[in-house]
Design a protein around this motif. Structure first.
Motif, PDB file in Angstrom:
ATOM      1  N   LYS A 109       0.837  -1.195   0.000  1.00 37.51           N
ATOM      2  CA  LYS A 109       0.000   0.000   0.000  1.00 37.51           C
ATOM      3  C   LYS A 109       0.874   1.247   0.000  1.00 37.51           C
ATOM      4  O   LYS A 109       1.811   1.359   0.795  1.00 37.51           O
ATOM      5  CB  LYS A 109      -0.909   0.016   1.231  1.00 37.51           C
ATOM      6  N   LYS A 110       0.573   2.169  -0.892  1.00 40.86           N
ATOM      7  CA  LYS A 110       1.273   3.446  -0.908  1.00 40.86           C
ATOM      8  C   LYS A 110       0.715   4.352   0.182  1.00 40.86           C
ATOM      9  O   LYS A 110      -0.483   4.373   0.437  1.00 40.86           O
ATOM     10  CB  LYS A 110       1.108   4.138  -2.259  1.00 40.86           C
ATOM     11  N   GLY A 111       1.597   5.126   0.820  1.00 37.86           N
ATOM     12  CA  GLY A 111       1.169   6.066   1.844  1.00 37.86           C
ATOM     13  C   GLY A 111       0.888   7.438   1.258  1.00 37.86           C
ATOM     14  O   GLY A 111       1.060   7.686   0.060  1.00 37.86           O
ATOM     15  N   LYS A 112       0.460   8.339   2.115  1.00 39.81           N
ATOM     16  CA  LYS A 112       0.099   9.682   1.665  1.00 39.81           C
ATOM     17  C   LYS A 112       1.307  10.455   1.136  1.00 39.81           C
ATOM     18  O   LYS A 112       1.179  11.232   0.188  1.00 39.81           O
ATOM     19  CB  LYS A 112      -0.539  10.460   2.820  1.00 39.81           C
ATOM     20  N   PHE A 113       2.494  10.253   1.738  1.00 41.31           N
ATOM     21  CA  PHE A 113       3.683  10.919   1.224  1.00 41.31           C
ATOM     22  C   PHE A 113       3.962  10.465  -0.203  1.00 41.31           C
ATOM     23  O   PHE A 113       4.323  11.262  -1.072  1.00 41.31           O
ATOM     24  CB  PHE A 113       4.900  10.625   2.119  1.00 41.31           C
ATOM     25  N   ASP A 114       3.802   9.172  -0.442  1.00 37.61           N
ATOM     26  CA  ASP A 114       4.010   8.605  -1.775  1.00 37.61           C
ATOM     27  C   ASP A 114       3.006   9.190  -2.766  1.00 37.61           C
ATOM     28  O   ASP A 114       3.353   9.599  -3.873  1.00 37.61           O
ATOM     29  CB  ASP A 114       3.838   7.086  -1.698  1.00 37.61           C
ATOM     30  N   GLN A 115       1.730   9.239  -2.376  1.00 36.20           N
ATOM     31  CA  GLN A 115       0.686   9.751  -3.255  1.00 36.20           C
ATOM     32  C   GLN A 115       0.888  11.227  -3.579  1.00 36.20           C
ATOM     33  O   GLN A 115       0.496  11.689  -4.647  1.00 36.20           O
ATOM     34  CB  GLN A 115      -0.689   9.561  -2.595  1.00 36.20           C
ATOM     35  N   ALA A 116       1.483  11.963  -2.648  1.00 32.74           N
ATOM     36  CA  ALA A 116       1.635  13.410  -2.825  1.00 32.74           C
ATOM     37  C   ALA A 116       2.925  13.798  -3.536  1.00 32.74           C
ATOM     38  O   ALA A 116       3.199  14.995  -3.699  1.00 32.74           O
ATOM     39  CB  ALA A 116       1.579  14.108  -1.468  1.00 32.74           C
ATOM     40  N   SER A 117       3.722  12.832  -3.973  1.00 26.57           N
ATOM     41  CA  SER A 117       4.977  13.172  -4.645  1.00 26.57           C
ATOM     42  C   SER A 117       4.690  13.997  -5.896  1.00 26.57           C
ATOM     43  O   SER A 117       3.878  13.618  -6.736  1.00 26.57           O
ATOM     44  CB  SER A 117       5.746  11.898  -5.019  1.00 26.57           C
ATOM     45  N   GLY A 118       5.331  15.143  -5.994  1.00 30.32           N
ATOM     46  CA  GLY A 118       5.083  16.069  -7.094  1.00 30.32           C
ATOM     47  C   GLY A 118       3.939  17.015  -6.817  1.00 30.32           C
ATOM     48  O   GLY A 118       3.636  17.890  -7.629  1.00 30.32           O
ATOM     49  N   SER A 119       3.287  16.845  -5.654  1.00 27.99           N
ATOM     50  CA  SER A 119       2.133  17.672  -5.320  1.00 27.99           C
ATOM     51  C   SER A 119       2.304  18.247  -3.914  1.00 27.99           C
ATOM     52  O   SER A 119       3.415  18.490  -3.463  1.00 27.99           O
ATOM     53  CB  SER A 119       0.843  16.855  -5.442  1.00 27.99           C
ATOM     54  N   THR A 120       1.178  18.489  -3.245  1.00 31.52           N
ATOM     55  CA  THR A 120       1.157  19.099  -1.918  1.00 31.52           C
ATOM     56  C   THR A 120       0.537  18.137  -0.920  1.00 31.52           C
ATOM     57  O   THR A 120      -0.491  17.533  -1.190  1.00 31.52           O
ATOM     58  CB  THR A 120       0.336  20.409  -1.941  1.00 31.52           C
TER      59      THR A 120
END
Length: 454
Positions: free
Chosen positions: A223-234
């Protein structure tokens, strides 16, 4: 960071050739000689797309395709030297993104890979948009405190500086974060939000950093975490003051290094994340109590922004009420008006729950009041015996006192429309929708009043 492509094929020459071409194209290739080996690599690695041969010893490609589609949200491109129309149809029905016959056309393969990655990116954006809820609205108000707040947002938004947003419950801290993100260079991707107060301490590491299969009971897949999902974003860390000290230490390390390992994993993942944090707590007092790390506070507090309490900007209440009424009308709740006396009474309430409390009360009044116009008596009924404050200062009264009605009305309309248009960067259509006026009527009114529109 380059996208990782997993090549699963039992022919070494095909694997090596494809890996070399993908590397030349800027991808990060991985190779597996069997479907079983490929499934193991998918469990261990962060893969973005799979190139999968159909005919292989052991588990064949069609069986592997079904497992990949069940366990991983990845585009899969099937490759085969013995393909038939029936096989291609079967692969497509099983969820394959594309089907390419051997000998491979490398130009076609690269094009298909790029389209597959683009589709996966769009699906991720859609998922995050669904999770993030309704689109953000503008920060409403013309009071000096709100004007100052918007100016601070406009200055910091285009940068990558980290922002600590402070303010009481219900003041609109998340709206400020959404506005900063919307005005930033990262706005093409959705902002990822985490409510640090709503996640149990034992789960917050998995939520933020992700986990690998088998890391703990119930971790049945990567499972990807929120830091992973937000890469390139905020990444928006709401209620950061409620995070445990243990979690604060881990977050601090990641904020400093922009890299982490998933729970139960050993591979280091690098990210590019802009962090916005918010809290209603006095973090300086929390530091004194030993409940918040001073080093994390100074890391987050690059640009502090204070969101004012509603009681300190009561002159904005009529504009906020008008906005809420239009939002409710679009939801089908119905359109009501507040009398001047009702608005005056709202401006004398202390609003301990801030803008959120005001919005809830307006919605309650719109639903429960049978008449089309909401009077002061209706407001008083719902406010109960709450103590009233003195009316807010209205310096503009002096400017109107010596004008006749026609000129006072003209001046008010001009100031009101200028303020609403400024909130929407001069967008006539958006302003008309917010204030409940036909676009053509607003356009004529703006022209008649001589208001300059950007």
């Amino acid at each position: 960071m380059p996208d990782t492509i997993l090549i699963i094929d039992d022919e070494a020459a095909i694997r090596d050739s494809l890996a070399g071409i993908l590397a030349d194209e800027g991808f990060a290739p991985l190779t597996a000689a069997s479907a079983e080996e490929g499934m193991q690599m998918l469990d261990e690695k962060d893969v973005h797309l799979v190139l999968l041969d159909i005919w292989m010893p052991g588990m064949d490609g069609l069986e592997a395709l079904k497992l990949i589609r069940q366990r991983f949200s990845l585009p899969v491109i099937m490759i085969s030297g013995h393909g038939t129309i029936e096989t291609a149809v079967q692969a497509t029905r099983s969820g394959a993104f594309d089907f390419i016959e051997k000998p491979l056309s490398y130009d076609k393969t690269i094009l298909s890979i790029k389209k597959g990655l683009q589709l996966a990116h769009l699906e991720r954006e859609n998922q995050l948009l669904r999770e993030s809820g309704p689109a953000p609205v503008n920060i409403t108000g013309t009071s000096p405190l709100v004007v100052q707040l918007r100016q601070q947002i406009e200055r910091v938004a285009p940068t990558d500086a980290w922002v600590l947003i402070r303010g009481g419950h219900g003041t609109g801290k998340e709206l400020v974060a959404q506005t900063i993100h919307r005005l930033s260079r990262r706005a093409r991707q959705p902002m990822v939000a985490v409510n640090c107060a709503a996640i149990p301490e034992e789960l917050i590491e998995s939520e933020l950093f992700g986990h690998v299969k088998g890391a703990f009971t119930g971790a049945t897949e990567n499972k990807k975490g929120k830091f992973d999902q937000a890469s390139g974003s905020t990444l928006f860390l709401d209620e950061i003051g409620d995070m445990s000290l243990k979690s604060q230490a881990k977050v601090l390390r990641i904020l400093q290094e922009q890299k982490f390992e998933r729970v139960g994993g050993s591979r280091t993942i690098e990210v590019d994340v802009r962090v916005l944090a918010a809290t209603n707590k006095n973090l300086e007092e929390e530091i004194e109590r030993g409940a918040f790390r001073a080093d994390l506070f100074y890391r987050l507090n690059v640009v502090p922004i204070m969101v004012p309490d509603l009681v300190d900007r009561r002159e904005d209440i009529p504009l906020l009420v008008a906005d809420f009424i239009n939002q409710f009308r679009r939801k089908g709740i119905g359109r009501k008006q507040f009398s001047a006396a009702a608005l005056h009474l709202l401006q004398r309430h202390a609003w301990p729950g801030n803008v959120r409390e005001l919005r809830n009360l307006v919605e309650r009044l719109v639903i429960m009041t049978p008449a089309d116009e909401i009077e002061a008596e209706d407001v008083a009924l719902f406010l109960g015996n709450a103590p009233l404050l003195e009316p807010p200062a209205r310096p503009v009264d002096q400017a109107y006192r010596h004008l006749d009605y026609k000129e006072a009305r003209r001046r008010f309309e001009t100031e009101y429309l200028q303020a609403r248009l400024a909130e929407n960067d001069g967008n006539i259509s958006k302003t008309a929708e917010q204030i409940g006026m036909e676009r053509s009527h607003l356009h004529k009114k703006v022209k008649a009043l001589g208001i300059a529109v950007k």
